[in-house]
Design an enzyme around this catalytic site. Structure first.
Site, PDB file in Angstrom:
ATOM      1  N   GLU A 113       0.850  -1.194   0.000  1.00  8.21           N
ATOM      2  CA  GLU A 113       0.000   0.000   0.000  1.00  8.21           C
ATOM      3  C   GLU A 113       0.876   1.231   0.000  1.00  8.21           C
ATOM      4  O   GLU A 113       2.048   1.160   0.385  1.00  8.21           O
ATOM      5  CB  GLU A 113      -0.849   0.029   1.284  1.00  8.21           C
ATOM      6  CG  GLU A 113      -1.846  -1.094   1.369  1.00  8.21           C
ATOM      7  CD  GLU A 113      -2.406  -1.274   2.773  1.00  8.21           C
ATOM      8  OE1 GLU A 113      -2.181  -0.410   3.647  1.00  8.21           O
ATOM      9  OE2 GLU A 113      -3.056  -2.296   2.996  1.00  8.21           O
ATOM     10  N   LYS A 115       2.195   4.542   1.602  1.00  5.13           N
ATOM     11  CA  LYS A 115       2.268   5.036   2.981  1.00  5.13           C
ATOM     12  C   LYS A 115       1.846   6.497   2.932  1.00  5.13           C
ATOM     13  O   LYS A 115       2.602   7.354   2.460  1.00  5.13           O
ATOM     14  CB  LYS A 115       3.679   4.891   3.532  1.00  5.13           C
ATOM     15  CG  LYS A 115       3.756   5.289   4.998  1.00  5.13           C
ATOM     16  CD  LYS A 115       5.112   4.971   5.565  1.00  5.13           C
ATOM     17  CE  LYS A 115       5.171   5.139   7.069  1.00  5.13           C
ATOM     18  NZ  LYS A 115       4.697   6.406   7.575  1.00  5.13           N
ATOM     19  N   ASP A 117       0.996  10.193   4.050  1.00 10.36           N
ATOM     20  CA  ASP A 117       1.644  11.054   5.025  1.00 10.36           C
ATOM     21  C   ASP A 117       0.632  12.044   5.590  1.00 10.36           C
ATOM     22  O   ASP A 117       0.428  13.127   5.045  1.00 10.36           O
ATOM     23  CB  ASP A 117       2.801  11.789   4.333  1.00 10.36           C
ATOM     24  CG  ASP A 117       3.808  12.273   5.342  1.00 10.36           C
ATOM     25  OD1 ASP A 117       3.694  11.891   6.525  1.00 10.36           O
ATOM     26  OD2 ASP A 117       4.709  13.041   4.960  1.00 10.36           O
ATOM     27  N   TYR A 225      -6.966   1.781   5.968  1.00  9.10           N
ATOM     28  CA  TYR A 225      -6.031   0.729   5.579  1.00  9.10           C
ATOM     29  C   TYR A 225      -5.881  -0.419   6.582  1.00  9.10           C
ATOM     30  O   TYR A 225      -4.967  -1.222   6.453  1.00  9.10           O
ATOM     31  CB  TYR A 225      -4.656   1.311   5.270  1.00  9.10           C
ATOM     32  CG  TYR A 225      -4.118   2.291   6.311  1.00  9.10           C
ATOM     33  CD1 TYR A 225      -3.930   1.911   7.621  1.00  9.10           C
ATOM     34  CD2 TYR A 225      -3.776   3.600   5.948  1.00  9.10           C
ATOM     35  CE1 TYR A 225      -3.445   2.793   8.555  1.00  9.10           C
ATOM     36  CE2 TYR A 225      -3.280   4.500   6.884  1.00  9.10           C
ATOM     37  CZ  TYR A 225      -3.123   4.089   8.173  1.00  9.10           C
ATOM     38  OH  TYR A 225      -2.645   4.960   9.107  1.00  9.10           O
ATOM     39  N   CYS A 430       5.924  51.435   5.734  1.00  6.35           N
ATOM     40  CA  CYS A 430       6.882  50.514   5.125  1.00  6.35           C
ATOM     41  C   CYS A 430       6.329  50.091   3.748  1.00  6.35           C
ATOM     42  O   CYS A 430       5.244  49.499   3.667  1.00  6.35           O
ATOM     43  CB  CYS A 430       7.060  49.311   6.056  1.00  6.35           C
ATOM     44  SG  CYS A 430       8.177  48.085   5.415  1.00  6.35           S
TER      45      CYS A 430
HETATM   46  S1  IVH Z   1      -0.732   0.213   8.801  1.00  8.73           S
HETATM   47  C1  IVH Z   1       0.196  -1.702  12.797  1.00  8.73           C
HETATM   48  N1  IVH Z   1      -0.844   1.257   6.417  1.00  8.73           N
HETATM   49  O1  IVH Z   1       2.245   5.193   9.077  1.00  8.73           O
HETATM   50  C2  IVH Z   1       0.214  -1.096  11.481  1.00  8.73           C
HETATM   51  N2  IVH Z   1      -0.059   2.619   8.211  1.00  8.73           N
HETATM   52  O2  IVH Z   1       4.719   4.926  10.581  1.00  8.73           O
HETATM   53  C3  IVH Z   1      -0.722  -0.016  11.393  1.00  8.73           C
HETATM   54  N3  IVH Z   1       0.459   4.924   7.556  1.00  8.73           N
HETATM   55  O3  IVH Z   1       0.832   5.018  12.281  1.00  8.73           O
HETATM   56  C4  IVH Z   1      -0.458   0.920  10.326  1.00  8.73           C
HETATM   57  N4  IVH Z   1      -0.054   4.706   5.429  1.00  8.73           N
HETATM   58  O4  IVH Z   1      -0.286   6.545  10.521  1.00  8.73           O
HETATM   59  C5  IVH Z   1      -0.527   1.464   7.705  1.00  8.73           C
HETATM   60  N5  IVH Z   1      -1.046   2.085   4.256  1.00  8.73           N
HETATM   61  C6  IVH Z   1      -0.739   2.266   5.528  1.00  8.73           C
HETATM   62  C7  IVH Z   1      -0.267   3.522   6.007  1.00  8.73           C
HETATM   63  C8  IVH Z   1       0.067   3.648   7.362  1.00  8.73           C
HETATM   64  C9  IVH Z   1       0.374   5.537   6.366  1.00  8.73           C
HETATM   65  C10 IVH Z   1       0.942   5.579   8.783  1.00  8.73           C
HETATM   66  C11 IVH Z   1       0.126   5.299  10.015  1.00  8.73           C
HETATM   67  C12 IVH Z   1       1.087   4.673  10.960  1.00  8.73           C
HETATM   68  C13 IVH Z   1       2.388   5.195  10.458  1.00  8.73           C
HETATM   69  C14 IVH Z   1       3.528   4.329  10.878  1.00  8.73           C
END
Ligand code: IVH
Length: 668
Positions: A113, A115, A117, A225, A430
């Site tokens: 997936e 990630k 932000d 997610y 100014c």
């Molecule tokens: S799964 C236990 N999936 O990244 C796993 N997290 O650095 C739960 N995040 O706290 C998270 N995209 O805020 C998951 N596709 C994704 C994500 C994701 C962003 C964030 C989330 C998490 C942080 C960890």
């Protein structure tokens, strides 16, 4: 390394990381890049591995950074909200894969997936209804931000009937798209408010606002997610996500089921480039073991699951030379340092300038002229300087010092306690502040005076024709015609537009004045509470702060503005030219009484005027707008596609339905 040295360094690192956590999660104002943060964390992890006797339960390696604040009520998470372990290298992804197959004893499926932000959120649904929305908090308890989350369109309040469990939790990321972020920052710049550094900070800052109305206006979005609960529909993550999508949740269309680690690597490589075309910021890829049984077998550490890993893309960085630093003065007098760099290619463009934010940032970087600096393009449009290669520093090079006086007018600069910015207090004289104020005054959302761009304002100012906003109303066509690139026709258009602006509604006039901290929303509130400018001028701090949404900072700024003799003189002049300084509701400018006593419901889509214009017309002709049909409705003004239930109701009550054309005829 000796134990005592390790102890000292570990303590330093923990302190530093905790402070960066606070800046990131609570203040939404980080001062280092994710990469630099991860380096610190890595160093701490390595030291703790070397000296396990120094590990403590409260070490940042064992706990997630906390976003908890005292403004919200806190609730415990039913399942802890963990973080993900990070890596920047393909080898470490392979290491992760090897650990997984060792436990599985066979090849496994992964789900890849993006990630996202933003700010993570945990939503609890009971019987299909959103019961509570919690932030991650410290991983065990989160802030209850349900009221704010209810304003996010992509989060369902109530699910249509479906095969979901009676109770479940779904987690995801709250995001702000880049276009919305740019628009928001543009507005904030116009209002003299500090800018958000990137969409992530804007999203998580917005989620923690105390007024859901403002949250709603910020157009947040959410991708989900992770599904948790007792009776989940599938025994694998991918299947659960497809189900959640069926139930009405927004699941990213870029999620992929990968049958092998090679497919995972392909996904990583593909998105390294392709992510630039997305409207949301992604800083990496999340790789998750698909089978829930295997997830359980792999388990979690105190901080992150062993069944998932985040591969993060390193922000592109280049080294170049710092040539000079400019200090720019904005409309509200805020002074922003900008670095001039030896031009260099970065992320597809040539970078010549980079933002330095404020004096703290310069100090933190310990910047010297001619330094070799690292420039990075993150989520932001303007690249920033993230570090200095001190090994290349020339001996005797001069330290960059923040200026003491305004580069435009020479006035000594001021820095308000607890604020990061310096500003020039010479509000009235100014030049960039005057010009900026005039530009703001004429802008679309303020007085909407057309034909006057930044260049023309510059010319008018330099020719001494306009020195403040009131001077605009004394301009003559003959004075404009001789200006560069100005014809008779454009001059006439400008004068006509200035004339037309006299009818601008009061709340927009208040916004147009450019009072520090008075943006569009506050201007509307003020116009509603203080029906004319004189009542507002005479309001003191106490009266102002008794209004919801107005805190001591805004109140002080308003009082300060009106205490100024020159400002009051400008307002008196504007009044004498006929600018609207009264709320329309108090004194509706009635054109006729043709609709007096009539209650009118508007429905459908119109072609000749907008809905808003029709509403205004009704009021101006003495009528009343209403949103629902009842026996007291006089008639329905119907456009195309009038809702069938409204039509049925009107017909059953025998209420006439009138078309646009018929309505306009009535008013002729
Ligand atoms: S799964 C236990 N999936 O990244 C796993 N997290 O650095 C739960 N995040 O706290 C998270 N995209 O805020 C998951 N596709 C994704 C994500 C994701 C962003 C964030 C989330 C998490 C942080 C960890």
């Amino acid at each position: 390394m000796k134990l005592s040295e390790a102890k000292k360094r570990i303590e330093e690192l923990r302190k530093e990381i905790n402070e960066h956590n606070r800046r990131y999660y609570v203040l939404n104002d980080p001062i280092i890049s994710d990469f630099e943060y991860d380096l610190l964390m890595n160093e701490l992890e390595t030291l703790e591995k070397m000296f396990p006797e120094l590990i403590t339960e409260d070490s940042p390696t064992r706990r997630v950074g906390s976003d908890l604040t005292k403004e919200f009520v806190q609730y415990r998470h039913k399942y802890p909200m963990l973080s993900l372990s990070n890596t920047y290298s393909a080898e470490e992804v392979m290491d992760f894969h090897n650990r997984v197959i060792k436990v599985a004893g066979k090849d496994v499926e992964y789900v890849c997936e993006l990630k996202f932000d933003g700010a993570s959120i945990s939503l609890t649904y009971v019987k299909g209804k959103l019961e509570r929305a919690l932030t991650r908090g410290d991983g065990y308890s989160g802030d209850d931000v349900t009221q704010n989350v209810l304003t996010i369109k992509s989060i369902p309040h109530e699910l249509p009937a479906g095969d979901y469990p009676e109770e479940f939790i779904i987690r995801g990321e709250i995001l702000m798209s880049r276009p919305v972020f740019n628009e928001l920052n543009k507005e904030r710049a116009a209002e003299g408010l500090p800018l958000f550094a990137n969409p992530r900070n804007a999203a998580s800052g917005t989620l923690k606002l105390l007024d859901p109305k403002i949250v709603a206006s910020r157009k947040l979005e959410c991708f989900l997610y992770y599904l948790l609960g007792e009776n989940l529909p599938c025994d694998n993550h991918y299947g659960n996500m497809l189900k959640a999508r069926e139930w009405g949740f927004r699941i990213s269309e870029h999620m992929r089921l990968c049958k092998s680690i090679d497919e995972v690597m392909e996904y990583i490589n593909h998105w390294d480039e392709a992510r630039r075309d997305l409207i949301f910021d992604t800083d990496g890829i999340v790789i998750k073991v698909n089978s829930l049984a295997l997830q359980e077998e792999l388990g979690s550490t105190a901080k992150s699951p062993r069944w998932a890993i985040a591969y993060k893309y390193k922000a592109e960085q280049v080294a170049t030379r710092l040539l000079s630093v400019d200090f720019q003065v904005g409309r509200t007098g805020t002074v922003t340092p900008v670095a001039n760099l030896q031009p260099i290619h970065l992320g597809g463009t040539i970078v010549k300038r980079a933002s330095l934010h404020n004096a703290d940032q310069i100090e933190l970087l310990d910047l010297h002229y001619n330094d070799t600096v690292f420039v990075e393009k993150g989520g932001e449009i303007i690249p920033k300087i993230v570090g200095v290669d001190t090994s290349k520093r020339e001996p005797g090079s001069k330290k960059v010092e923040f200026i003491k006086t305004c580069p435009e007018c020479g006035t000594p600069l001021i820095r308000i306690e607890n604020e990061a910015n310096h500003f020039c207090p010479n509000y009235l004289h100014c030049p960039p502040q005057i010009k900026g104020r005039i530009e703001h005054f004429i802008s679309r959302k303020a007085m909407n005076i057309e034909g006057l761009g930044e260049e023309t304002i510059d010319l008018l100012f330099n020719e001494g024709l306009v020195r403040n906003i009131a001077d605009l109303y004394e301009l003559k066509k003959e004075q404009l015609i001789p200006l560069e690139r100005m014809g008779e026709k454009s001059a006439a258009n400008i004068i006509a537009s200035i004339e037309k602006s006299k009818n601008t509604p009061y709340h927009r006039v208040l916004f147009a004045l450019g009072i520090r901290h008075v943006g569009e929303t506050i201007a509307k509130t003020l116009a509603a509470e203080f029906p004319d400018i004189d009542t507002l001028i005479s309001a003191d701090i106490e009266k102002l702060t008794s209004v919801r949404e107005i805190g001591p900072k805004i109140a002080a700024s308003i009082v300060n503005y009106f205490e100024d003799k020159d400002n009051r003189e400008i307002i008196a002049r504007l009044k004498s030219y006929g600018i609207n300084f009264r709320s329309e509701k108090e004194t509706p400018e009635e054109i006729s009484g043709k609709l007096a006593g009539k209650t009118i419901v508007i429905s459908g889509v119109f072609s000749r005027h907008s809905r808003e214009e029709y509403k205004e017309m009704i009021e101006k002709h003495g009528g009343k707008n209403s949103s629902s049909i009842s026996s007291s409705t006089s008639f329905v003004l119907a456009g195309e596609n009038m809702g069938p239930s409204k039509r049925e109701k009107a017909e059953s009550l025998g209420i006439p339905i009138i078309s646009e054309d018929e309505f306009l005829k009535m008013l002729e």
